[in-house]
Design an enzyme around this catalytic site. Structure first.
Site, short mmCIF file in Angstrom:
data_model
loop_
_atom_site.label_atom_id
_atom_site.label_comp_id
_atom_site.label_asym_id
_atom_site.label_seq_id
_atom_site.Cartn_x
_atom_site.Cartn_y
_atom_site.Cartn_z
CE LYS A 148 -39.67 6.61 29.09
NZ LYS A 148 -41.41 6.83 29.65
CD GLU B 69 -43.97 11.38 31.96
OE1 GLU B 69 -42.94 12.02 31.82
OE2 GLU B 69 -44.52 10.82 31.38
CE LYS C 56 -47.37 9.35 27.21
NZ LYS C 56 -47.06 8.29 27.90
O1 SMG Z 1 -43.05 9.41 21.96
O2 SMG Z 1 -41.08 10.03 22.33
C1 SMG Z 1 -42.22 9.27 22.37
C2 SMG Z 1 -42.04 8.53 23.61
C3 SMG Z 1 -42.17 9.27 24.79
O3 SMG Z 1 -41.32 8.30 27.05
C4 SMG Z 1 -42.15 8.51 26.12
N1 SMG Z 1 -43.49 7.60 26.32
O4 SMG Z 1 -44.37 7.06 29.64
O5 SMG Z 1 -44.17 8.70 28.77
C5 SMG Z 1 -44.12 7.78 28.83
C6 SMG Z 1 -43.44 6.72 27.62
C7 SMG Z 1 -44.17 5.52 27.10
C8 SMG Z 1 -43.71 5.04 26.15
S1 SMG Z 1 -44.14 3.17 26.13
C9 SMG Z 1 -44.21 2.78 24.50
MG MG Z 2 -44.37 8.77 30.92
#
Ligand code: SMG
Ligand code: MG
Length: 370
Positions: free
Chosen positions: A164, A214, A263
Protein backbone atom coordinates in the site's frame (compact mmCIF):
# COMPACT_ATOMS: atom_id res chain seq x y z
CA UNK A 1 -45.47 -17.31 -2.51
CA UNK A 2 -41.76 -17.08 -2.58
CA UNK A 3 -39.47 -19.84 -1.48
CA UNK A 4 -37.34 -17.37 0.48
CA UNK A 5 -38.53 -17.57 4.08
CA UNK A 6 -36.39 -15.00 5.80
CA UNK A 7 -33.30 -12.87 5.61
CA UNK A 8 -31.18 -12.47 8.72
CA UNK A 9 -28.72 -9.61 9.08
CA UNK A 10 -25.87 -9.93 11.53
CA UNK A 11 -23.15 -7.42 12.38
CA UNK A 12 -19.90 -9.06 13.48
CA UNK A 13 -16.60 -7.66 14.75
CA UNK A 14 -13.26 -9.49 14.88
CA UNK A 15 -9.88 -8.08 15.94
CA UNK A 16 -7.18 -8.05 13.24
CA UNK A 17 -3.80 -9.58 14.09
CA UNK A 18 -2.16 -6.28 13.10
CA UNK A 19 -3.57 -2.90 12.08
CA UNK A 20 -4.10 -2.49 8.34
CA UNK A 21 -3.28 1.00 7.07
CA UNK A 22 -4.11 2.30 3.60
CA UNK A 23 -4.01 5.77 2.06
CA UNK A 24 -7.54 6.39 3.42
CA UNK A 25 -7.24 5.12 6.98
CA UNK A 26 -6.35 2.43 9.47
CA UNK A 27 -8.36 -0.62 10.50
CA UNK A 28 -7.74 -2.49 13.75
CA UNK A 29 -10.89 -4.62 13.57
CA UNK A 30 -12.88 -6.28 10.84
CA UNK A 31 -16.51 -5.29 11.20
CA UNK A 32 -19.02 -6.43 8.59
CA UNK A 33 -22.61 -7.42 7.89
CA UNK A 34 -23.35 -11.09 7.26
CA UNK A 35 -26.53 -12.09 5.45
CA UNK A 36 -28.17 -15.46 6.03
CA UNK A 37 -30.96 -16.34 3.61
CA UNK A 38 -33.29 -19.17 4.55
CA UNK A 39 -35.20 -20.80 1.71
CA UNK A 40 -37.60 -23.76 1.75
CA UNK A 41 -34.66 -26.04 1.02
CA UNK A 42 -31.49 -24.62 2.54
CA UNK A 43 -29.74 -21.68 4.10
CA UNK A 44 -27.03 -19.62 2.47
CA UNK A 45 -24.48 -17.08 3.60
CA UNK A 46 -23.20 -13.84 2.14
CA UNK A 47 -20.62 -11.45 3.59
CA UNK A 48 -20.80 -7.75 2.80
CA UNK A 49 -17.42 -6.16 2.03
CA UNK A 50 -18.31 -2.71 3.37
CA UNK A 51 -16.70 -1.57 6.60
CA UNK A 52 -17.43 0.92 9.38
CA UNK A 53 -16.80 4.04 7.28
CA UNK A 54 -17.67 5.17 3.74
CA UNK A 55 -14.01 5.38 2.71
CA UNK A 56 -13.19 2.68 0.16
CA UNK A 57 -16.55 3.52 -1.45
CA UNK A 58 -19.77 5.31 -0.44
CA UNK A 59 -21.09 2.21 1.29
CA UNK A 60 -20.60 1.48 4.99
CA UNK A 61 -22.07 -0.98 7.48
CA UNK A 62 -24.90 1.11 8.91
CA UNK A 63 -26.02 2.18 5.44
CA UNK A 64 -25.77 -1.40 4.19
CA UNK A 65 -27.88 -2.55 7.14
CA UNK A 66 -30.67 -0.09 6.37
CA UNK A 67 -30.76 -0.61 2.62
CA UNK A 68 -30.83 -4.39 3.13
CA UNK A 69 -33.47 -4.25 5.88
CA UNK A 70 -35.78 -1.67 4.35
CA UNK A 71 -35.44 -2.25 0.60
CA UNK A 72 -33.40 -5.20 -0.65
CA UNK A 73 -34.51 -7.99 1.72
CA UNK A 74 -38.23 -7.05 1.42
CA UNK A 75 -37.85 -7.00 -2.39
CA UNK A 76 -36.38 -10.50 -2.32
CA UNK A 77 -39.10 -11.78 0.03
CA UNK A 78 -41.83 -10.46 -2.25
CA UNK A 79 -40.22 -11.26 -5.57
CA UNK A 80 -42.23 -14.39 -6.28
CA UNK A 81 -39.81 -17.23 -6.85
CA UNK A 82 -36.64 -15.70 -8.25
CA UNK A 83 -33.74 -17.91 -9.21
CA UNK A 84 -30.36 -16.64 -8.13
CA UNK A 85 -29.87 -15.27 -11.65
CA UNK A 86 -33.19 -13.38 -11.57
CA UNK A 87 -32.61 -11.81 -8.20
CA UNK A 88 -30.45 -9.04 -9.65
CA UNK A 89 -33.47 -7.83 -11.61
CA UNK A 90 -35.64 -7.86 -8.48
CA UNK A 91 -33.07 -5.64 -6.74
CA UNK A 92 -32.37 -3.31 -9.65
CA UNK A 93 -34.90 -0.69 -8.51
CA UNK A 94 -32.36 0.25 -5.82
CA UNK A 95 -29.74 2.34 -7.52
CA UNK A 96 -26.15 1.64 -6.56
CA UNK A 97 -25.36 -0.13 -3.26
CA UNK A 98 -23.45 -2.94 -4.99
CA UNK A 99 -21.85 -4.17 -1.74
CA UNK A 100 -25.23 -4.57 -0.01
CA UNK A 101 -26.70 -6.27 -3.08
CA UNK A 102 -23.70 -8.59 -3.37
CA UNK A 103 -24.22 -9.99 0.13
CA UNK A 104 -27.84 -10.86 -0.66
CA UNK A 105 -27.20 -12.22 -4.18
CA UNK A 106 -24.34 -14.38 -2.90
CA UNK A 107 -26.38 -15.68 0.06
CA UNK A 108 -29.27 -16.76 -2.19
CA UNK A 109 -26.86 -18.36 -4.65
CA UNK A 110 -25.18 -20.22 -1.77
CA UNK A 111 -28.57 -21.49 -0.53
CA UNK A 112 -29.57 -22.66 -4.03
CA UNK A 113 -26.25 -24.41 -4.64
CA UNK A 114 -26.40 -26.10 -1.23
CA UNK A 115 -29.90 -27.33 -2.08
CA UNK A 116 -28.56 -28.73 -5.37
CA UNK A 117 -25.47 -30.14 -3.62
CA UNK A 118 -23.27 -28.28 -6.11
CA UNK A 119 -20.15 -26.34 -5.21
CA UNK A 120 -19.79 -22.67 -6.07
CA UNK A 121 -16.55 -23.48 -7.88
CA UNK A 122 -18.39 -25.93 -10.17
CA UNK A 123 -21.17 -23.40 -10.79
CA UNK A 124 -18.56 -20.80 -11.80
CA UNK A 125 -16.79 -23.18 -14.19
CA UNK A 126 -13.66 -23.06 -12.08
CA UNK A 127 -10.73 -24.85 -13.64
CA UNK A 128 -8.39 -25.24 -10.69
CA UNK A 129 -8.63 -26.98 -7.35
CA UNK A 130 -6.00 -24.64 -5.85
CA UNK A 131 -5.38 -20.93 -6.41
CA UNK A 132 -2.19 -18.88 -6.24
CA UNK A 133 -2.10 -16.39 -3.39
CA UNK A 134 -0.54 -13.02 -2.79
CA UNK A 135 -0.64 -10.75 0.21
CA UNK A 136 -1.44 -7.07 0.61
CA UNK A 137 0.84 -5.29 3.08
CA UNK A 138 -0.48 -2.17 4.79
CA UNK A 139 1.52 1.05 5.16
CA UNK A 140 3.98 0.22 7.95
CA UNK A 141 5.27 2.61 10.64
CA UNK A 142 8.82 2.37 9.21
CA UNK A 143 10.77 0.90 6.31
CA UNK A 144 12.46 -1.55 8.69
CA UNK A 145 9.10 -2.86 9.86
CA UNK A 146 7.85 -3.10 6.30
CA UNK A 147 10.89 -5.16 5.28
CA UNK A 148 10.36 -7.44 8.26
CA UNK A 149 6.71 -8.00 7.39
CA UNK A 150 7.55 -8.69 3.75
CA UNK A 151 10.23 -11.22 4.79
CA UNK A 152 7.69 -12.97 7.01
CA UNK A 153 5.09 -13.25 4.24
CA UNK A 154 7.64 -14.45 1.69
CA UNK A 155 8.80 -17.17 4.07
CA UNK A 156 5.19 -18.34 4.40
CA UNK A 157 5.11 -18.83 0.62
CA UNK A 158 3.11 -15.88 -0.74
CA UNK A 159 3.70 -15.55 -4.49
CA UNK A 160 3.12 -11.80 -4.82
CA UNK A 161 3.62 -8.91 -2.46
CA UNK A 162 1.43 -5.82 -2.80
CA UNK A 163 2.48 -2.68 -0.95
CA UNK A 164 0.00 0.00 0.00
CA UNK A 165 1.32 3.47 -0.81
CA UNK A 166 0.28 7.06 -0.21
CA UNK A 167 1.83 10.42 -1.13
CA UNK A 168 5.07 10.74 0.83
CA UNK A 169 5.29 7.04 1.65
CA UNK A 170 5.87 5.55 -1.73
CA UNK A 171 8.97 5.36 -3.92
CA UNK A 172 11.63 5.07 -1.17
CA UNK A 173 9.68 2.32 0.58
CA UNK A 174 8.99 0.38 -2.58
CA UNK A 175 12.60 0.70 -3.71
CA UNK A 176 13.80 -0.67 -0.37
CA UNK A 177 11.62 -3.76 -0.81
CA UNK A 178 12.71 -4.14 -4.43
CA UNK A 179 16.40 -3.93 -3.47
CA UNK A 180 15.94 -6.56 -0.77
CA UNK A 181 14.02 -8.84 -3.17
CA UNK A 182 15.04 -8.19 -6.77
CA UNK A 183 13.06 -11.08 -8.25
CA UNK A 184 9.71 -11.21 -6.47
CA UNK A 185 6.38 -10.31 -8.04
CA UNK A 186 5.80 -6.90 -6.47
CA UNK A 187 2.94 -4.42 -6.93
CA UNK A 188 1.63 -1.25 -5.32
CA UNK A 189 -1.88 -0.03 -4.50
CA UNK A 190 -2.57 3.70 -4.00
CA UNK A 191 -6.32 3.46 -3.32
CA UNK A 192 -6.91 6.55 -5.47
CA UNK A 193 -4.65 8.84 -3.43
CA UNK A 194 -2.83 10.59 -6.31
CA UNK A 195 -3.55 12.97 -9.16
CA UNK A 196 -2.13 13.15 -12.66
CA UNK A 197 0.13 15.96 -11.39
CA UNK A 198 1.97 13.22 -9.41
CA UNK A 199 3.16 11.56 -12.62
CA UNK A 200 6.80 11.86 -11.51
CA UNK A 201 6.20 9.48 -8.60
CA UNK A 202 4.79 6.96 -11.05
CA UNK A 203 7.72 7.47 -13.42
CA UNK A 204 10.05 6.59 -10.53
CA UNK A 205 7.96 3.55 -9.62
CA UNK A 206 8.04 2.60 -13.30
CA UNK A 207 11.77 1.85 -12.91
CA UNK A 208 11.20 -0.80 -10.25
CA UNK A 209 9.85 -3.59 -12.45
CA UNK A 210 6.46 -3.75 -10.77
CA UNK A 211 3.78 -6.21 -11.75
CA UNK A 212 1.20 -3.42 -11.68
CA UNK A 213 0.20 -0.10 -10.15
CA UNK A 214 -3.29 -0.46 -8.68
CA UNK A 215 -5.82 2.38 -8.62
CA UNK A 216 -3.43 5.34 -8.67
CA UNK A 217 -6.08 8.05 -9.32
CA UNK A 218 -9.63 9.00 -8.35
CA UNK A 219 -12.15 6.21 -8.89
CA UNK A 220 -14.25 8.25 -11.33
CA UNK A 221 -11.31 9.41 -13.42
CA UNK A 222 -10.93 6.93 -16.27
CA UNK A 223 -9.64 9.55 -18.71
CA UNK A 224 -6.68 10.51 -16.54
CA UNK A 225 -5.96 6.84 -15.85
CA UNK A 226 -5.71 6.41 -19.62
CA UNK A 227 -3.30 9.35 -19.83
CA UNK A 228 -1.21 7.93 -17.00
CA UNK A 229 -1.20 4.43 -18.52
CA UNK A 230 0.05 5.84 -21.82
CA UNK A 231 3.03 7.39 -20.02
CA UNK A 232 4.07 4.23 -18.14
CA UNK A 233 5.48 0.86 -19.03
CA UNK A 234 4.07 -0.72 -15.89
CA UNK A 235 0.51 -1.99 -16.23
CA UNK A 236 -2.16 0.05 -14.46
CA UNK A 237 -4.77 -2.08 -12.66
CA UNK A 238 -8.16 -0.69 -11.69
CA UNK A 239 -10.00 -1.63 -8.50
CA UNK A 240 -12.33 1.09 -7.11
CA UNK A 241 -13.13 2.37 -10.63
CA UNK A 242 -14.70 -0.93 -11.72
CA UNK A 243 -18.22 -1.44 -10.34
CA UNK A 244 -19.73 -3.41 -13.22
CA UNK A 245 -18.90 -5.23 -16.42
CA UNK A 246 -19.85 -2.03 -18.27
CA UNK A 247 -17.21 -0.12 -16.28
CA UNK A 248 -14.63 -2.76 -17.18
CA UNK A 249 -15.53 -2.50 -20.87
CA UNK A 250 -15.26 1.31 -20.75
CA UNK A 251 -11.94 1.27 -18.92
CA UNK A 252 -10.44 -1.20 -21.37
CA UNK A 253 -11.72 0.66 -24.42
CA UNK A 254 -10.29 3.93 -23.09
CA UNK A 255 -6.94 2.33 -22.33
CA UNK A 256 -7.33 3.25 -18.65
CA UNK A 257 -5.87 -0.06 -17.45
CA UNK A 258 -4.32 -3.29 -18.68
CA UNK A 259 -5.29 -5.42 -15.66
CA UNK A 260 -8.53 -5.58 -13.63
CA UNK A 261 -8.92 -6.40 -9.94
CA UNK A 262 -12.18 -8.33 -9.53
CA UNK A 263 -13.92 -8.01 -6.18
CA UNK A 264 -17.30 -9.64 -6.31
CA UNK A 265 -18.51 -7.45 -3.45
CA UNK A 266 -17.57 -4.21 -5.24
CA UNK A 267 -19.48 -5.13 -8.42
CA UNK A 268 -22.76 -6.33 -6.88
CA UNK A 269 -22.03 -10.01 -6.35
CA UNK A 270 -20.82 -13.17 -7.99
CA UNK A 271 -23.02 -12.97 -11.08
CA UNK A 272 -21.73 -9.55 -12.13
CA UNK A 273 -18.19 -10.64 -11.20
CA UNK A 274 -18.50 -13.43 -13.76
CA UNK A 275 -19.54 -10.83 -16.36
CA UNK A 276 -16.52 -8.68 -15.47
CA UNK A 277 -14.34 -11.78 -15.87
CA UNK A 278 -15.90 -12.53 -19.27
CA UNK A 279 -15.63 -8.95 -20.61
CA UNK A 280 -11.96 -8.85 -19.66
CA UNK A 281 -11.23 -12.29 -21.06
CA UNK A 282 -12.79 -11.34 -24.40
CA UNK A 283 -10.48 -8.30 -24.55
CA UNK A 284 -7.39 -10.24 -23.50
CA UNK A 285 -7.16 -8.37 -20.19
CA UNK A 286 -6.04 -10.55 -17.26
CA UNK A 287 -7.91 -10.30 -13.97
CA UNK A 288 -7.09 -11.29 -10.42
CA UNK A 289 -9.14 -11.64 -7.28
CA UNK A 290 -9.02 -8.73 -4.85
CA UNK A 291 -9.82 -8.92 -1.17
CA UNK A 292 -11.52 -6.85 1.51
CA UNK A 293 -10.07 -8.62 4.57
CA UNK A 294 -12.99 -11.04 4.48
CA UNK A 295 -13.82 -13.61 7.12
CA UNK A 296 -13.94 -17.25 6.03
CA UNK A 297 -17.39 -16.72 4.47
CA UNK A 298 -16.28 -14.07 2.00
CA UNK A 299 -12.92 -15.80 1.60
CA UNK A 300 -14.60 -19.03 0.45
CA UNK A 301 -16.57 -16.98 -2.09
CA UNK A 302 -13.42 -15.26 -3.38
CA UNK A 303 -11.32 -18.39 -3.60
CA UNK A 304 -13.94 -20.13 -5.78
CA UNK A 305 -14.06 -17.07 -8.05
CA UNK A 306 -10.25 -16.96 -8.27
CA UNK A 307 -10.29 -20.49 -9.72
CA UNK A 308 -11.99 -19.28 -12.94
CA UNK A 309 -9.94 -19.44 -16.15
CA UNK A 310 -9.08 -15.74 -16.72
CA UNK A 311 -7.72 -15.28 -13.19
CA UNK A 312 -4.07 -15.19 -14.21
CA UNK A 313 -2.35 -13.48 -11.30
CA UNK A 314 -2.12 -14.33 -7.57
CA UNK A 315 -5.06 -12.89 -5.61
CA UNK A 316 -5.38 -11.00 -2.34
CA UNK A 317 -6.68 -14.33 -1.08
CA UNK A 318 -4.44 -14.74 1.94
CA UNK A 319 -4.69 -17.28 4.73
CA UNK A 320 -7.06 -16.68 7.68
CA UNK A 321 -4.09 -16.23 10.03
CA UNK A 322 -2.88 -13.19 8.04
CA UNK A 323 -5.99 -11.41 9.35
CA UNK A 324 -7.39 -13.17 12.42
CA UNK A 325 -6.28 -15.24 15.39
CA UNK A 326 -9.58 -17.07 15.00
CA UNK A 327 -11.70 -16.88 11.86
CA UNK A 328 -15.48 -17.40 11.73
CA UNK A 329 -15.00 -20.66 9.81
CA UNK A 330 -12.33 -23.33 9.90
CA UNK A 331 -9.22 -21.40 8.90
CA UNK A 332 -8.09 -21.12 5.29
CA UNK A 333 -4.47 -22.25 5.13
CA UNK A 334 -1.67 -21.37 2.72
CA UNK A 335 0.37 -24.25 1.39
CA UNK A 336 4.14 -23.56 1.48
CA UNK A 337 3.99 -23.43 -2.35
CA UNK A 338 1.81 -20.31 -2.05
CA UNK A 339 -1.48 -21.93 -3.07
CA UNK A 340 -4.77 -22.41 -1.25
CA UNK A 341 -7.38 -25.13 -1.74
CA UNK A 342 -10.69 -24.18 -3.36
CA UNK A 343 -13.57 -25.46 -1.21
CA UNK A 344 -15.28 -28.40 -2.90
CA UNK A 345 -18.33 -28.94 -0.65
CA UNK A 346 -21.78 -27.65 -1.75
CA UNK A 347 -22.30 -23.89 -2.00
CA UNK A 348 -19.42 -21.82 -0.70
CA UNK A 349 -18.21 -25.01 0.96
CA UNK A 350 -17.69 -23.70 4.48
CA UNK A 351 -19.94 -22.96 7.46
CA UNK A 352 -19.52 -20.39 10.18
CA UNK A 353 -18.76 -22.01 13.52
CA UNK A 354 -21.75 -21.27 15.83
CA UNK A 355 -19.58 -20.42 18.85
CA UNK A 356 -17.49 -18.04 16.75
CA UNK A 357 -20.60 -16.32 15.45
CA UNK A 358 -21.86 -15.99 18.99
CA UNK A 359 -18.58 -14.54 20.22
CA UNK A 360 -18.30 -11.94 17.47
CA UNK A 361 -21.91 -10.81 16.94
CA UNK A 362 -22.82 -7.22 17.82
CA UNK A 363 -26.39 -7.25 16.52
CA UNK A 364 -28.94 -9.41 14.68
CA UNK A 365 -32.16 -8.50 12.89
CA UNK A 366 -34.49 -10.82 11.01
CA UNK A 367 -36.54 -9.69 8.04
CA UNK A 368 -39.46 -12.07 7.47
CA UNK A 369 -42.60 -12.04 5.37
CA UNK A 370 -45.28 -9.74 6.70
O1 SMG B 1 -8.18 -8.84 1.75
O2 SMG B 1 -6.05 -9.07 1.99
C1 SMG B 1 -7.03 -8.39 1.83
C2 SMG B 1 -6.84 -6.91 1.66
C3 SMG B 1 -6.53 -6.60 0.25
O3 SMG B 1 -5.46 -4.52 -0.06
C4 SMG B 1 -6.49 -5.10 0.01
N1 SMG B 1 -7.67 -4.51 -0.16
O4 SMG B 1 -7.82 -1.68 -2.28
O5 SMG B 1 -7.36 -3.70 -2.71
C5 SMG B 1 -7.65 -2.83 -1.90
C6 SMG B 1 -7.74 -3.10 -0.42
C7 SMG B 1 -8.97 -2.54 0.18
C8 SMG B 1 -9.12 -2.82 1.61
S1 SMG B 1 -10.01 -1.63 2.40
C9 SMG B 1 -10.72 -2.38 3.73
MG1 MG C 1 -7.08 -2.04 -4.26
Amino acid sequence: MTRVRSVELRLVRLPLVRPFRTSFGEMTHKECVLVRVETEDAEGWGECVASTEPDFSEEWNEGVWLVLRDFLAPALLHAGDPSASEIERALAFVRGHPMAKAALVNALLDADLRAEKRSLATFLGAERSRVECGVSVGIAPSTAQLLEQVDGYLSEGYLRIKLKIEPGTDFERVRAVREAHPDIALSVDANAAYGLEDVDVFRQLDELGLLMIEQPLHHQDLVNHAKLQSRLQTDVCLDESIRSAADAASAIELGACRIVNVKQGRVGGLLEAVRVHDVCEAQGVPVWCGGMLETGIGRATNVALAAMPNFHLPGDTSASRRYFLEDLTEPFELDPDGTMAVPAAPGIGVDPIPARLEATTLRIERVGKE
